[in-house]
Design a protein around this motif. Structure first.
Motif, mmCIF file in Angstrom:
data_model
loop_
_atom_site.group_PDB
_atom_site.id
_atom_site.type_symbol
_atom_site.label_atom_id
_atom_site.label_comp_id
_atom_site.label_asym_id
_atom_site.label_seq_id
_atom_site.Cartn_x
_atom_site.Cartn_y
_atom_site.Cartn_z
ATOM 1 N N PRO A 14 115.772 94.109 92.327
ATOM 2 C CA PRO A 14 115.182 93.783 91.025
ATOM 3 C C PRO A 14 113.670 93.961 90.957
ATOM 4 C CG PRO A 14 116.778 92.112 91.679
ATOM 5 C CD PRO A 14 116.558 92.989 92.870
ATOM 6 N N GLU A 36 121.083 99.142 93.705
ATOM 7 C CA GLU A 36 121.304 97.723 93.970
ATOM 8 C C GLU A 36 121.799 97.509 95.397
ATOM 9 O OE1 GLU A 36 123.946 96.153 91.006
ATOM 10 O OE2 GLU A 36 122.806 97.034 89.367
ATOM 11 N N ALA A 54 121.285 95.526 87.330
ATOM 12 C CA ALA A 54 120.385 94.517 87.885
ATOM 13 C C ALA A 54 119.078 95.145 88.330
ATOM 14 C CB ALA A 54 121.056 93.820 89.065
ATOM 15 N N CYS A 55 118.821 96.384 87.885
ATOM 16 C CA CYS A 55 117.615 97.111 88.291
ATOM 17 C C CYS A 55 116.505 96.929 87.260
ATOM 18 C CB CYS A 55 117.915 98.600 88.454
ATOM 19 S SG CYS A 55 119.084 98.960 89.772
ATOM 20 N N ALA A 56 115.280 97.165 87.688
ATOM 21 C CA ALA A 56 114.111 97.014 86.818
ATOM 22 C C ALA A 56 113.794 98.342 86.145
ATOM 23 C CB ALA A 56 112.917 96.517 87.627
#
Length: 416
Positions: free
Chosen positions: A326, A318, A374-376
């Motif tokens: 994201p 992040e 908050a990562c994909a």
């Protein structure tokens, strides 16, 4: 590319394991131990002669040397030789000689070998095989590979704990970029842990799997709330790095590009990771590669399935990618291969290249309850998607941080 591991012997089988999420984990007994068993992605016993690449039929003298040297080698050396043979054939049999270098990623490679001799040695020390003096050294793998494939350039082993594989690739890249080699064979060495090493990791609280002895396939779960420590994997993997001009001159097939990378230290001898250190090395890797943050589509995370390590890395991703974070897809090959320790960086760089060339990203096996982030993160299943630029992270005890930037072979850049 070449790989010999618990998830499969050969790139084709490894690709199938990645695409279909087929990890091969089992409960393995080790003695002495305070645990009844350990969960591992263990490399099953194999016969070198039964897995030689069919392309070696065109090089009978090379095949004969491989059988001769491999037949009297340790399991670590045999796995490394077979991985190199696969990669050597796929690379179109590059010439050996003084312009071909060799870098092995890994250290303490003989612990299991020495443990296997301990009982006989205690009974009759004089009957210890003279060859043990060579086989107990990390340089044995260097000697075996260089003898079989005729390499006479620079050669050495590098150690960076679980980052050893990436450290080896970075050293190979430097040899190519400096002009000291046209070809560099990078080998991630098989990690065979002795009972002593397994118990030490368990006592540190780093080793997971104890709650999954009856369901070993569910034990390795990077980024999941029920992760509880790394699950060992066994593999040796090989990449053949080559200067672009040299590869073009001999018509060698390109499977990808190493655009750059970076390595840094936290100034910490412990096992605890650092958000600042990991984010910083990712940023430096991108700068070294000349790649803007928003060009990266995918990160192959270190993702070891440890509670502190997983959340630290996601926070670092992040921070490193900022507003673009994201949009970056994230998976961990360890969910399928286990944590291959010294070879992990090479195994996972190979996994990146496999996915880039085959047009998919593998899933995060056992990811059912993701930790907050908050990562994909990719789900448990693979996804068909084209990726041109990827990052591969490896972090090691002792505060060692490494990141590589890899790209599709079709990516047009200013220089090789």
């Amino acid at each position: 590319m070449g790989i010999v591991g618990g998830a499969g012997i050969g790139v084709e089988r490894f690709t199938d394991a990645l695409r279909n999420g087929r990890g091969r984990f089992s409960a393995v007994r080790a003695a002495p131990s305070s645990r009844p068993a350990y969960v591992m992605a263990e490399l099953e016993p194999f016969r070198l002669d039964e897995h030689l690449p069919s392309a070696l039929q065109a090089e009978p003298s090379l095949a004969a040397r491989l059988r001769k040297v491999g037949g009297r080698s340790t399991r670590v050396a045999q796995a490394g030789l077979l991985a190199v043979a696969q990669a050597w054939c796929q690379a179109g049999f590059p010439a050996g000689g003084e312009r071909t270098a060799l870098v092995v990623g890994g250290q303490n490679l003989s612990h299991a070998f020495e443990a296997g001799w301990s009982e006989r040695f205690a009974e009759e020390p004089a009957y210890l095989s003279p060859s043990a003096a060579i086989q107990m050294l990390d340089s044995d793998l260097i000697g075996c590979v260089s003898e079989v494939f005729g390499m006479q350039g620079e050669g050495y082993a590098v150690g960076g704990a679980s980052a050893s594989g990436n450290v080896a690739i970075l050293n190979g890249l430097r040899l190519i970029r400096s002009g000291d080699a046209d070809v560099c064979v990078v080998v991630g060495a098989l990690a065979e842990l002795s009972p002593f090493q397994l118990q030490a990791f368990a006592n540190l609280g780093a080793l997971g799997g104890e709650a999954y002895l009856d369901e070993p396939e569910r034990a390795c779960r990077p980024f999941d709330r029920r992760h509880n420590g790394f699950i060992p994997g066994q593999a040796s993997a090989c990449l053949v790095l080559e200067a672009e001009s040299h590869a073009l001159a001999r018509g060698a097939p390109a499977l990808g590009r190493v655009l750059g990378g970076a390595m840094s230290l936290d100034g910490n001898r412990g096992a605890n990771p650092s958000v600042a250190g990991e984010a910083g090395v990712m940023r430096r890797a991108l700068a070294n590669a000349g790649v803007p943050v928003d060009a990266v589509e995918y990160v192959n995370a270190h993702g070891s399935s440890s509670s502190l390590g997983d959340i630290t890395e996601l926070k670092a991703i992040e921070r490193a990618f900022g507003a673009h974070g994201p949009n970056v897809l994230v998976n961990s090959t360890k969910s399928i291969s286990g944590h291959c320790l010294w070879s992990a960086g090479v195994v996972e760089a190979l996994a990146c290249l496999v996915q880039i060339n085959a047009g998919f990203l593998h899933g995060n096996l056992n990811l059912t309850e993701p930790i907050e982030h908050a990562c994909a993160l990719l789900g448990p299943d693979s996804r068909d998607i084209g990726v041109r630029i990827a990052m591969s992270n490896s972090f090691g005890f002792g505060g060692i941080n490494t990141s590589l930037v890899l790209a599709s072979p079709s990516l047009s850049i200013g220089s090789g």
